[in-house]
Design an enzyme around this catalytic site. Structure first.
Site, PDB file in Angstrom:
ATOM      1  N   HIS A  71      28.900  34.309  33.768  1.00 22.10           N
ATOM      2  CA  HIS A  71      29.539  34.846  34.248  1.00 22.10           C
ATOM      3  C   HIS A  71      30.542  34.252  33.043  1.00 22.10           C
ATOM      4  CE1 HIS A  71      28.465  36.567  38.220  1.00 22.10           C
ATOM      5  NE2 HIS A  71      29.468  37.383  37.656  1.00 22.10           N
ATOM      6  N   PRO A  72      31.853  33.990  32.296  1.00 20.99           N
ATOM      7  CA  PRO A  72      32.207  34.313  31.365  1.00 20.99           C
ATOM      8  C   PRO A  72      33.361  32.874  32.123  1.00 20.99           C
ATOM      9  CG  PRO A  72      33.499  36.046  31.532  1.00 20.99           C
ATOM     10  CD  PRO A  72      32.511  35.820  33.100  1.00 20.99           C
ATOM     11  N   SER A  88      35.361  42.486  33.065  1.00 21.46           N
ATOM     12  CA  SER A  88      35.889  41.154  33.273  1.00 21.46           C
ATOM     13  C   SER A  88      36.781  40.701  32.680  1.00 21.46           C
ATOM     14  CB  SER A  88      34.602  39.914  32.389  1.00 21.46           C
ATOM     15  OG  SER A  88      34.012  39.289  33.413  1.00 21.46           O
ATOM     16  N   GLU A  91      39.432  42.653  34.776  1.00 17.93           N
ATOM     17  CA  GLU A  91      39.645  41.253  35.415  1.00 17.93           C
ATOM     18  C   GLU A  91      40.779  40.316  35.354  1.00 17.93           C
ATOM     19  OE1 GLU A  91      35.276  42.685  37.952  1.00 17.93           O
ATOM     20  OE2 GLU A  91      35.648  40.750  36.975  1.00 17.93           O
ATOM     21  N   GLN A  92      40.276  39.587  34.486  1.00 22.39           N
ATOM     22  CA  GLN A  92      40.778  38.220  34.245  1.00 22.39           C
ATOM     23  C   GLN A  92      42.465  38.520  33.881  1.00 22.39           C
ATOM     24  OE1 GLN A  92      39.588  35.156  31.879  1.00 22.39           O
ATOM     25  NE2 GLN A  92      37.895  35.815  32.397  1.00 22.39           N
ATOM     26  N   PHE A 123      32.898  28.295  36.800  1.00 29.37           N
ATOM     27  CA  PHE A 123      33.931  28.533  37.853  1.00 29.37           C
ATOM     28  C   PHE A 123      34.028  29.525  38.467  1.00 29.37           C
ATOM     29  CE2 PHE A 123      38.702  29.002  40.214  1.00 29.37           C
ATOM     30  CZ  PHE A 123      38.082  27.974  40.891  1.00 29.37           C
ATOM     31  N   VAL A 127      39.740  36.837  40.380  1.00 30.16           N
ATOM     32  CA  VAL A 127      40.850  36.931  40.178  1.00 30.16           C
ATOM     33  C   VAL A 127      41.759  38.018  40.612  1.00 30.16           C
ATOM     34  CG1 VAL A 127      40.077  35.443  38.390  1.00 30.16           C
ATOM     35  CG2 VAL A 127      40.206  38.195  37.897  1.00 30.16           C
TER      36      VAL A 127
END
Length: 296
Positions: A71-72, A88, A91-92, A123, A127
């Site tokens: 994951h990033p 991703s 989501e971000q 982490f 989100v």
């Protein structure tokens, strides 16, 4: 998008097609979908989700760590420039992590680096269930965990991410319980009727004084809205304010008002702690008074 896939179609698909369709549910880890393909058919979406999670639990420890490391980071400019997965990115961006100030980007970079230095992986947090403030709060809390605790929390968050991705991709008669709702009902107690036609907006507040507009809405004849201010997704943990244009509403109904009106814009500030809840906010209003409570 919802409806692109059906559970019945996935149950009948070939193993390769099944794995290809669900290979991105877990970031760069198609082995999870491949393992789940062998355990078909699934009677509902929850059974499919649980089978995928069980495959992770049965996997060797190093493979679970590899899953987390796939994951990033959050709000990492360099990684965003190279390109994140479509999931991703969506989501971000939905949490506003693409619109941070330079100070906020630096804060996230510092936290990301401190976290990876301690735990050896990025982490992880779902989100879509959070605002910027609650993400930063989670960073601060979880940096105090020991490695075993944090690996468990990371996998829990990955499960939440996967559940939301499944819910968005697969049409099902038994949807996953991953979404919340924020609803509003305005009653004009001066007339004893629903307050149709009242404009209001919903904003997300941050502890640094910033605001983010979530929705601009107008109540219908029943004093409600369709769609609701937030529906079909989690209601992110954070602080919000509903701002009702009460003065304009009563002026539009030729109600005698002072100049300026005693009540013009009515702000209702509240906080969300459970993203999958149904939070109902009624407003009972006259030109001179209002009340509210947490409904259901």
């Amino acid at each position: 998008m919802p409806g692109q896939l059906t559970l019945d179609g996935l149950n009948r698909a070939g193993t390769a097609d099944f794995a290809a369709a669900l290979g991105e549910i877990f970031e760069y880890s198609p082995w999870v979908a491949e393992a789940a393909a062998a355990r078909r058919p699934y009677k509902n979406l929850a059974a499919l989700r649980d089978a995928m999670l069980a495959s992770i639990e049965r996997a060797p420890a190093e493979q679970r760590l590899k899953l987390i490391r796939a994951h990033p980071d959050l709000a990492n400019k360099a990684q965003r420039a190279r390109g994140l997965t479509a999931h991703s990115t969506h989501e971000q961006d939905g949490a506003g992590l693409d619109r941070l100030s330079d100070i906020e980007f630096a804060m996230f970079e510092q936290l990301n680096n401190a976290y990876k230095a301690k735990f050896g992986f990025p982490f992880m947090i779902c989100v879509r269930r959070h605002t910027k403030d609650s993400i930063l709060d989670a960073f601060a809390r979880r940096l105090n965990n020991d490695p075993a605790q944090e690996e468990k929390e990371a996998l829990t968050e990955i499960a939440r991410i996967a559940s939301l991705r499944l819910a968005s991709m697969i049409a099902s008669e038994e949807p996953l319980a991953v979404h919340g709702t924020l609803s509003v009902h305005v009653l004009d107690t001066h007339r004893g009727l629903p307050a149709g036609g009242m404009k209001f907006n919903l904003v997300e507040l941050s502890r640094h004084g910033e605001e983010r507009l979530i929705a601009d809405l107008v109540t219908n004849a029943d004093g409600r809205t369709s769609p609701e201010p937030i529906e079909g997704r989690p209601v992110p943990i954070g602080t919000y304010e509903l701002r009702f244009q009460a003065g304009a509403y009563f002026a539009g109904r030729a109600v005698p008002l002072s100049d300026p009106p005693f009540l013009d814009v009515i702000p209702l500030r509240f906080s969300v702690s459970e993203p999958e809840q149904h939070l109902h906010v009624p407003l009972l209003v006259t030109p001179w008074s209002y009340s509210t409570y947490r409904g259901s």
